[in-house]
Design a protein around this motif. Sequence first.
Motif, PDB file in Angstrom:
ATOM      1  N   ARG A  17      53.992  43.921  19.667  1.00  0.00           N
ATOM      2  CA  ARG A  17      53.682  43.521  21.039  1.00  0.00           C
ATOM      3  C   ARG A  17      52.301  43.995  21.461  1.00  0.00           C
ATOM      4  O   ARG A  17      51.690  43.440  22.345  1.00  0.00           O
ATOM      5  N   ARG A  26      49.709  42.000  23.912  1.00  0.00           N
ATOM      6  CA  ARG A  26      49.425  42.544  25.241  1.00  0.00           C
ATOM      7  C   ARG A  26      47.939  42.797  25.413  1.00  0.00           C
ATOM      8  O   ARG A  26      47.391  42.556  26.476  1.00  0.00           O
ATOM      9  N   LEU A  44      46.398  39.447  25.925  1.00  0.00           N
ATOM     10  CA  LEU A  44      46.754  38.952  27.251  1.00  0.00           C
ATOM     11  C   LEU A  44      45.931  39.655  28.320  1.00  0.00           C
ATOM     12  O   LEU A  44      45.411  39.026  29.238  1.00  0.00           O
ATOM     13  N   SER A  45      45.798  40.962  28.212  1.00  0.00           N
ATOM     14  CA  SER A  45      45.030  41.723  29.204  1.00  0.00           C
ATOM     15  C   SER A  45      43.572  41.295  29.208  1.00  0.00           C
ATOM     16  O   SER A  45      42.969  41.128  30.266  1.00  0.00           O
ATOM     17  N   GLN A  91      51.607  31.385  33.247  1.00  0.00           N
ATOM     18  CA  GLN A  91      52.297  32.435  33.988  1.00  0.00           C
ATOM     19  C   GLN A  91      53.770  32.392  33.608  1.00  0.00           C
ATOM     20  O   GLN A  91      54.390  31.330  33.654  1.00  0.00           O
ATOM     21  N   SER A 145      58.670  36.467  34.363  1.00  0.00           N
ATOM     22  CA  SER A 145      59.578  37.410  33.717  1.00  0.00           C
ATOM     23  C   SER A 145      59.508  38.751  34.441  1.00  0.00           C
ATOM     24  O   SER A 145      58.779  38.900  35.419  1.00  0.00           O
ATOM     25  N   GLN A 187      54.178  37.983  33.503  1.00  0.00           N
ATOM     26  CA  GLN A 187      53.098  37.979  32.517  1.00  0.00           C
ATOM     27  C   GLN A 187      52.146  36.834  32.834  1.00  0.00           C
ATOM     28  O   GLN A 187      52.579  35.739  33.192  1.00  0.00           O
ATOM     29  N   ASN A 188      50.871  37.102  32.695  1.00  0.00           N
ATOM     30  CA  ASN A 188      49.831  36.091  32.903  1.00  0.00           C
ATOM     31  C   ASN A 188      48.944  36.070  31.673  1.00  0.00           C
ATOM     32  O   ASN A 188      48.557  37.117  31.165  1.00  0.00           O
ATOM     33  N   TRP A 189      48.626  34.877  31.220  1.00  0.00           N
ATOM     34  CA  TRP A 189      47.835  34.692  30.018  1.00  0.00           C
ATOM     35  C   TRP A 189      46.808  33.605  30.310  1.00  0.00           C
ATOM     36  O   TRP A 189      47.159  32.557  30.845  1.00  0.00           O
ATOM     37  N   THR A 217      52.012  33.543  22.999  1.00  0.00           N
ATOM     38  CA  THR A 217      52.191  33.485  24.457  1.00  0.00           C
ATOM     39  C   THR A 217      53.451  34.165  24.951  1.00  0.00           C
ATOM     40  O   THR A 217      53.584  34.431  26.142  1.00  0.00           O
TER      41      THR A 217
END
Length: 166
Positions: A5, A9, A12-13, A46, A49, A53-55, A112
């Motif tokens: 993960r 992450r 994603l960040s 988006q 969850s 989470q935003n990507w 994703t």
Amino acid sequence: MTSNRWPRRTCLSLCVGGLLTLAGCSPPRRPPTDASAFWSGRLALQLQSTPPQNWSASFELQGSAEQGQMVLFSPIGTTLARLSWTPHAAVLEQGQDKTEFSNLPSLSQRLTGTDLPIAALFDWLAGHTANAPGWQVDLSAHPQGRLTAVRSTPAPEAILRILLDR
């Protein structure tokens, strides 16, 4: 599982932070070999969850659901990831790391964190309505280079927004 993960992450960040600073600037793009099968722009996903989470990333996409390639960029134009796929395999490259998958949906889910309607997505990018179970797409702004798709089932709800370069 924690080690799997961490790269997602981190990516994603970086993508989320990049989108916040992205104010319409993008690096020069190379010309597509087939304009009808090439898209570039920005995308955001988006997931409602816990926690949400935003990507997001800038992208260049060429090909089809069966075979193609996609490059994800940071706001300053550095490459975050390269994806390539054929009917037999899919590959995710992030820096020096290379991960192979059996297909594009598996790669997409890993990147994703959710299942995306890959075949329908290519139709939507071309401006064509395509059915994808659980998803509702809004193509009303496609002539202006925008599309939005919302997945209500299965949970968590997902919202995909794409802004195409014109």
